[in-house]
Design an enzyme around this catalytic site. Sequence first.
Site, PDB file in Angstrom:
ATOM      1  N   TYR A  18       0.834  -1.201   0.000  1.00  0.00           N
ATOM      2  CA  TYR A  18       0.000   0.000   0.000  1.00  0.00           C
ATOM      3  C   TYR A  18       0.876   1.262   0.000  1.00  0.00           C
ATOM      4  CZ  TYR A  18      -3.797   3.162   1.179  1.00  0.00           C
ATOM      5  OH  TYR A  18      -4.709   4.188   1.162  1.00  0.00           O
ATOM      6  N   HIS A  22       1.301   4.164  -3.107  1.00  0.00           N
ATOM      7  CA  HIS A  22       1.066   5.584  -2.918  1.00  0.00           C
ATOM      8  C   HIS A  22       2.337   6.415  -3.113  1.00  0.00           C
ATOM      9  CE1 HIS A  22      -2.807   4.225  -1.577  1.00  0.00           C
ATOM     10  NE2 HIS A  22      -3.218   5.456  -1.767  1.00  0.00           N
ATOM     11  N   TYR A  41      -5.141  16.834   0.670  1.00  0.00           N
ATOM     12  CA  TYR A  41      -5.436  15.423   0.927  1.00  0.00           C
ATOM     13  C   TYR A  41      -4.217  14.731   1.520  1.00  0.00           C
ATOM     14  CZ  TYR A  41      -7.223  10.677  -0.164  1.00  0.00           C
ATOM     15  OH  TYR A  41      -7.669   9.384  -0.092  1.00  0.00           O
ATOM     16  N   TRP A  76      -7.934   2.468 -10.106  1.00  0.00           N
ATOM     17  CA  TRP A  76      -7.145   2.595  -8.866  1.00  0.00           C
ATOM     18  C   TRP A  76      -7.827   1.854  -7.717  1.00  0.00           C
ATOM     19  CZ3 TRP A  76      -2.377   4.133  -7.614  1.00  0.00           C
ATOM     20  CH2 TRP A  76      -2.091   4.352  -6.272  1.00  0.00           C
TER      21      TRP A  76
END
Length: 106
Positions: A18, A22, A41, A76
């Site tokens: 993960y 990213h 964000y 995604w």
Amino acid sequence: MQRICFVLHVRREKIEEYRECHAAIWPAMVEALQDAGWKNYSLFLQTDGLLVGYFETEDLVSSQEKMQAASVNAQWQHEMAHCFENLGETMPDQNIIPLTEVFHLT
């Protein structure tokens, strides 16, 4: 401006994957988020898999609708879904349930 905070749970065995995804997020995904009105964000990840997300937007419903219409978002979300616990048949972004803000210091 709405400030949105949410939590999800990344599977412990998928935490490194993960993070790597990213670190190399697709430019088209970043563009879709920006076009949908997501600002400021951030994602924060604990070692136990607790993921805390925060972003700001003028209109959460509109921003979510725009992301649902973006084909890159579907790709995604499909790529990321196996990293999460307790999604059932839904995609990760369909599990963004805003937390209730109880305090804000300006």
